[in-house]
Design a protein around this motif. Structure first.
Motif, PDB file in Angstrom:
ATOM      1  N   PRO A 120       0.800  -0.687  -0.292  1.00  0.00           N
ATOM      2  CA  PRO A 120      -0.319   0.057  -0.001  1.00  0.00           C
ATOM      3  C   PRO A 120       0.840   1.287  -0.021  1.00  0.00           C
ATOM      4  N   SER A 121       0.321   2.499   0.179  1.00  0.00           N
ATOM      5  CA  SER A 121       1.389   3.289  -0.290  1.00  0.00           C
ATOM      6  C   SER A 121       1.200   4.245   1.323  1.00  0.00           C
ATOM      7  N   ALA A 122       0.556   3.669   2.180  1.00  0.00           N
ATOM      8  CA  ALA A 122       0.667   4.262   3.703  1.00  0.00           C
ATOM      9  C   ALA A 122       0.438   3.078   4.099  1.00  0.00           C
ATOM     10  N   PHE A 123       0.924   2.494   5.671  1.00  0.00           N
ATOM     11  CA  PHE A 123       0.523   1.721   6.798  1.00  0.00           C
ATOM     12  C   PHE A 123      -0.146   2.922   7.787  1.00  0.00           C
ATOM     13  N   LEU A 124      -1.601   1.998   8.537  1.00  0.00           N
ATOM     14  CA  LEU A 124      -2.042   2.726   9.488  1.00  0.00           C
ATOM     15  C   LEU A 124      -2.024   1.847  10.771  1.00  0.00           C
ATOM     16  N   PHE A 125      -1.805   2.125  11.595  1.00  0.00           N
ATOM     17  CA  PHE A 125      -1.612   1.160  12.924  1.00  0.00           C
ATOM     18  C   PHE A 125      -2.124   2.053  14.015  1.00  0.00           C
ATOM     19  N   ASP A 126      -2.935   1.001  14.470  1.00  0.00           N
ATOM     20  CA  ASP A 126      -4.267   1.725  16.218  1.00  0.00           C
ATOM     21  C   ASP A 126      -4.213   1.132  16.871  1.00  0.00           C
ATOM     22  N   GLU A 127      -2.992   1.754  17.777  1.00  0.00           N
ATOM     23  CA  GLU A 127      -2.675   1.053  18.792  1.00  0.00           C
ATOM     24  C   GLU A 127      -2.657  -0.608  18.294  1.00  0.00           C
ATOM     25  N   PRO A 128      -1.673  -0.875  17.947  1.00  0.00           N
ATOM     26  CA  PRO A 128      -1.527  -2.222  17.289  1.00  0.00           C
ATOM     27  C   PRO A 128      -1.414  -3.274  18.889  1.00  0.00           C
ATOM     28  N   LEU A 129      -0.470  -2.503  19.916  1.00  0.00           N
ATOM     29  CA  LEU A 129      -0.337  -3.408  20.552  1.00  0.00           C
ATOM     30  C   LEU A 129      -0.495  -3.676  21.631  1.00  0.00           C
ATOM     31  N   SER A 130      -1.670  -2.719  21.752  1.00  0.00           N
ATOM     32  CA  SER A 130      -2.034  -2.822  23.186  1.00  0.00           C
ATOM     33  C   SER A 130      -2.844  -4.160  23.945  1.00  0.00           C
ATOM     34  N   ASN A 131      -2.839  -4.850  22.617  1.00  0.00           N
ATOM     35  CA  ASN A 131      -3.533  -6.065  24.096  1.00  0.00           C
ATOM     36  C   ASN A 131      -2.284  -7.405  23.967  1.00  0.00           C
ATOM     37  N   LEU A 132      -1.309  -6.499  23.326  1.00  0.00           N
ATOM     38  CA  LEU A 132       0.117  -7.957  23.609  1.00  0.00           C
ATOM     39  C   LEU A 132       0.379  -7.229  25.342  1.00  0.00           C
ATOM     40  N   ASP A 133       2.018  -8.793  26.220  1.00  0.00           N
ATOM     41  CA  ASP A 133       1.716  -8.550  27.228  1.00  0.00           C
ATOM     42  C   ASP A 133       3.196  -7.518  26.725  1.00  0.00           C
ATOM     43  N   ALA A 134       3.936  -7.060  28.067  1.00  0.00           N
ATOM     44  CA  ALA A 134       5.326  -5.584  28.043  1.00  0.00           C
ATOM     45  C   ALA A 134       6.251  -6.019  27.490  1.00  0.00           C
ATOM     46  N   GLN A 135       6.224  -7.858  27.875  1.00  0.00           N
ATOM     47  CA  GLN A 135       7.485  -8.145  27.138  1.00  0.00           C
ATOM     48  C   GLN A 135       7.865  -8.050  25.034  1.00  0.00           C
ATOM     49  N   LEU A 136       5.952  -8.949  25.051  1.00  0.00           N
ATOM     50  CA  LEU A 136       6.402  -8.938  23.487  1.00  0.00           C
ATOM     51  C   LEU A 136       5.554  -7.344  22.899  1.00  0.00           C
ATOM     52  N   ARG A 137       4.959  -6.932  23.587  1.00  0.00           N
ATOM     53  CA  ARG A 137       5.284  -5.227  23.016  1.00  0.00           C
ATOM     54  C   ARG A 137       6.537  -4.777  23.116  1.00  0.00           C
ATOM     55  N   ALA A 138       7.484  -5.034  23.594  1.00  0.00           N
ATOM     56  CA  ALA A 138       8.780  -4.332  23.363  1.00  0.00           C
ATOM     57  C   ALA A 138       9.265  -5.187  22.502  1.00  0.00           C
ATOM     58  N   GLN A 139       9.480  -6.156  22.237  1.00  0.00           N
ATOM     59  CA  GLN A 139      10.158  -7.044  20.556  1.00  0.00           C
ATOM     60  C   GLN A 139       9.494  -6.503  19.524  1.00  0.00           C
ATOM     61  N   MET A 140       7.830  -6.913  19.915  1.00  0.00           N
ATOM     62  CA  MET A 140       6.827  -6.294  18.643  1.00  0.00           C
ATOM     63  C   MET A 140       7.591  -4.856  17.621  1.00  0.00           C
ATOM     64  N   ARG A 141       7.681  -3.625  18.811  1.00  0.00           N
ATOM     65  CA  ARG A 141       7.821  -2.216  18.810  1.00  0.00           C
ATOM     66  C   ARG A 141       9.423  -2.547  17.460  1.00  0.00           C
ATOM     67  N   ILE A 142      10.379  -2.974  17.853  1.00  0.00           N
ATOM     68  CA  ILE A 142      11.229  -3.266  17.159  1.00  0.00           C
ATOM     69  C   ILE A 142      10.972  -4.195  15.811  1.00  0.00           C
ATOM     70  N   GLU A 143      10.066  -4.949  15.833  1.00  0.00           N
ATOM     71  CA  GLU A 143       9.842  -5.437  14.498  1.00  0.00           C
ATOM     72  C   GLU A 143       9.185  -4.658  13.544  1.00  0.00           C
ATOM     73  N   ILE A 144       8.547  -4.199  14.255  1.00  0.00           N
ATOM     74  CA  ILE A 144       7.525  -3.030  13.164  1.00  0.00           C
ATOM     75  C   ILE A 144       8.327  -2.089  12.675  1.00  0.00           C
ATOM     76  N   LYS A 145       9.105  -1.485  13.377  1.00  0.00           N
ATOM     77  CA  LYS A 145      10.468  -0.334  13.139  1.00  0.00           C
ATOM     78  C   LYS A 145      11.409  -0.793  11.955  1.00  0.00           C
ATOM     79  N   LYS A 146      11.566  -2.345  12.392  1.00  0.00           N
ATOM     80  CA  LYS A 146      12.907  -3.094  11.123  1.00  0.00           C
ATOM     81  C   LYS A 146      12.131  -3.074  10.036  1.00  0.00           C
ATOM     82  N   LEU A 147      10.387  -3.315  10.527  1.00  0.00           N
ATOM     83  CA  LEU A 147       9.937  -3.688   9.028  1.00  0.00           C
ATOM     84  C   LEU A 147       9.783  -2.090   8.142  1.00  0.00           C
ATOM     85  N   HIS A 148       9.442  -0.940   8.851  1.00  0.00           N
ATOM     86  CA  HIS A 148       9.411   0.330   7.926  1.00  0.00           C
ATOM     87  C   HIS A 148      10.869   0.903   7.997  1.00  0.00           C
TER      88      HIS A 148
END
Ligand code: ADP
Ligand code: MG
Lengths: 285, 346
Positions: free
Chosen positions: B152-180
């Motif tokens: 797509p020409s843009a990604f929109l995320f609406d609080e995508p990590l708030s259902n995850l536990d803290a550890q997973l959230r930290a990991q997914m943050r990095i993954e999304i950032k890397k993906l970008h």
């Protein structure tokens, strides 16, 4: 707590609960007997020769399959069975499709008159069938639908209850599912059919079972709207065994026994979906 | 890929205005995070960009085109929702493939894309599973996959990590950032979590009550907050806000204007620090200590005001004792007590 302590506590618990258990089991047993007895008599009578019908023993003295042969070969049973099947399947498909389409629209779209339409549909639930039969009949007479398949089916093609049921279930489907699909470019019909419908599979199964059974056993309206025996549904046809000469109980019971087969099949078929649907619904998001 | 421009964008629900004419320019390839407390209009803004919410006023452009009236599917954007919104009745492969439902690619091309997306997101072994058999993080990855697969020409995320536990959230943050970093697709990311905002954003947009308070890089917002809200919202623990009156006589501050709030980040307020070079030294009574390992957060009261300071190392001063702490020159943030606007640093 030591093991013996625990066992003691448990056994005390068991002893204490037993009177309640006995009562519950007794009640369930009585309920079960009450429900199953007519069914057993139905099968039993269907296996008795005509002369034994009023011999009320549960185990037939002279068991025979001749009633089955007679019902299947020398009456309109096969035709009626086909008629009932045609009517019940058509009406069920129609309800599953239209009730859920309307229910979905009422649950998930905001438009002028939405509340009014919903209330109007709800209000139809409060009118008893007996009161509707006369208008239905007049309508059928005016449109030339008397004694046709469409005449039997049209009152049930969509029901207020089905629409209400489906609306309630669609209300429970999170909007995110629909919005995700919308962003992905799906059109509204595809969203309904491919996303929303599978998510309410349990409700659809329930609706299908109830609609099928209701129409399979429907008697009053088909009796009124049909005149030629080729158009009789099964219940109407079976009842004709009671008027033609004398009441042929063994024939009625045989026909009824045969008539339970599709009912059981439908239930067994859709029950699986109900269970699976409930499991699906438990998945988060 | 495309830039996204919001001009005086307004959202009204019946009579209530939820978003009050905000302006924002998101450059092509930028990772912008909308952050703010719950109910401040982040989701509404994002949903207007997606086309899920009608725009009540102003203009929205994607690339050079005004898209106010376009349906979501005509905007070529992808969105990831908080509760994943992956379809429970489809396998992972079907879920990801659903993003390509309207695409004109051939079956083989579609399959290749799905496999590739699965590979990037580490879902290769799970492609034929249903969501019920996945963990929360894997489900969220499927949702991201469904968004990615379309290019797509843009990604929109609406609080995508708030259902995850803290550890997973930290990991997914990095993954999304890397993906970008790999895809370089313009991204608008909504969260109420300032840590997510700080760690992921190229640029943070702080929102409150339907207004944008401040826009800037994470460092920029941390160093130069425009007002009390942003100052307290960015950084943990929150910046201490002490009325100037409470500091009378204690500080080396030149002027004692009672209408000024003095802000100090807990990490700049060091217990038992040498006093030379300090602009302000205060003492207070210790109420509680939080040893974090490398440092200890000391909760104390200064003239009745709650203040948090840092003690390097993990020796905690006893509760009830009086400790002295000081701030280096340049680490004080001054705010107007009435308007709450920033007045610069000292
Ligand atoms: N459908 C709606 N109808 C009326 N008000 C709404 C609706 N959706 C959101 N709002 C209001 O708009 C404001 C912003 O909501 P939202 O964008 O969801 O906030 P958040 O920043 O938490 O995502 C809130 O005050 C909310 O009550
Ligand atoms: Mg929100």
């Amino acid at each position: 707590m030591t093991d013996t302590d625990r066992q003691e506590a448990l056994s005390r618990y068991r002893i204490k609960i037993q009177p309640g258990r006995i009562l519950i089991w007794t009640l369930l047993f009585i309920g079960g007997i009450v429900m199953i007895t007519p069914l057993l008599f139905m099968f039993s009578t269907s296996l008795k020769p005509a002369s034994d019908v009023y011999d009320l023993r549960l185990i037939p003295a002279h068991p025979t399959l001749s009633n089955y042969v007679a019902v299947l070969t020398s009456t309109g049973f096969v035709r009626w069975f086909f008629n009932s099947m045609l009517v019940a399947v058509s009406v069920t498909c129609s309800n599953v499709f239209f009730d859920s389409l309307v229910g979905y629209t009422l649950a998930k779209f905001r438009f002028r008159g939405r509340r009014f339409i919903f209330l109007a549909i709800l209000s139809t639930l409060m009118i008893p069938t007996e009161m509707l039969v006369i208008p239905w009949y007049l309508m059928s007479a005016n449109f030339g639908w008397l004694d046709t398949y469409w005449g039997i089916m049209f009152p049930g093609m969509m029901t207020g209850f089905g629409t209400f049921l489906m609306r309630q279930f669609f209300e429970g489907v999170p909007d995110d599912f629909m919005e995700a699909a919308r962003v992905d470019g799906m059109n509204e019909f595809v969203i309904w059919w491919k996303i929303a419908m599978p998510l309410v599979a349990p409700a659809l199964s329930a609706l299908a079972i109830f609609t099928f059974l209701g129409n399979w056993t429907a008697f009053f309206w088909p009796l009124i709207v049909t005149t030629s025996s080729e158009l009789y549904t099964l219940p109407v046809g079976l009842s004709s065994f009671a008027v033609e000469a004398a009441i042929q109980w063994e024939m009625i019971m045989t026909g009824a026994a045969l008539a339970t087969i599709p009912t059981l099949l439908v239930f067994l078929l859709f029950q699986r979906y109900i269970v699976r649907g409930v499991m699906l619904a438990g998945v988060k998001g | 890929m495309a830039s996204i421009t919001l001009e005086k964008l307004v959202k009204r629900y019946d009579k209530v205005e939820a978003v009050h004419g905000i302006d924002l320019e998101i450059a092509d390839g930028e990772f912008v995070v909308l952050v703010g407390p719950s109910g401040c209009g982040k989701s509404t803004t994002l949903r207007m960009i997606a086309g899920l919410e009608e725009i009540s006023g102003g203009e929205l452009r994607i690339g050079d085109e005004i898209v106010n009236e376009r349906a979501p599917k005509q905007r070529n954007i992808a969105m990831v929702f908080q509760n994943y919104a992956i379809y429970p009745h489809m396998t992972v492969r079907e879920n990801i493939g659903f993003g390509l439902y309207t695409s004109s690619l051939s079956k083989d091309e579609k399959n290749a894309r799905i496999e590739e997306t699965g590979r990037i997101l580490g879902l290769t072994d799970y492609l034929d599973r249903r969501p019920a058999a996945l963990s929360g993080g894997q489900r969220q990855r499927v949702a991201i996959g469904r968004a990615m697969v379309r290019n797509p020409s843009a990604f929109l995320f609406d609080e995508p990590l708030s259902n995850l536990d803290a550890q997973l959230r930290a990991q997914m943050r990095i993954e999304i950032k890397k993906l970008h970093q790999d895809l370089k697709t313009t991204t608008v990311y909504v969260t109420h979590d300032q840590i997510e905002a700080m760690t992921m954003a190229d640029r943070i947009v702080v929102m409150k009550d339907g207004y944008i308070l401040q826009t800037g890089t994470p460092v920029d917002l941390y160093e130069n907050p425009a007002d009390v809200f942003t100052a307290r919202f960015i950084g943990t623990p929150s910046m201490n806000m002490i009325p100037m009156a409470a500091l009378a006589g204690k500080a080396g501050l030149p002027d004692h204007d009672p209408d000024i709030l003095v802000g100090v980040r807990p990490h700049d307020l060091i217990v038992n620090a040498p006093k030379e070079g300090a602009i302000l030294t205060i003492s207070g009574q210790v109420e509680a200590c939080e040893p974090l390992g490398p440092e200890t957060m000391v909760h104390m009261r200064v003239d009745g005001e709650p203040v948090i300071a840092t003690l390097p190392g993990n020796v905690a001063p006893p509760v009830g004792s009086i400790v002295e702490c000081s701030v280096e020159t340049g680490k004080l943030y001054l705010f107007d007590a009435k308007t709450e606007k920033g007045l610069g640093r000292k």
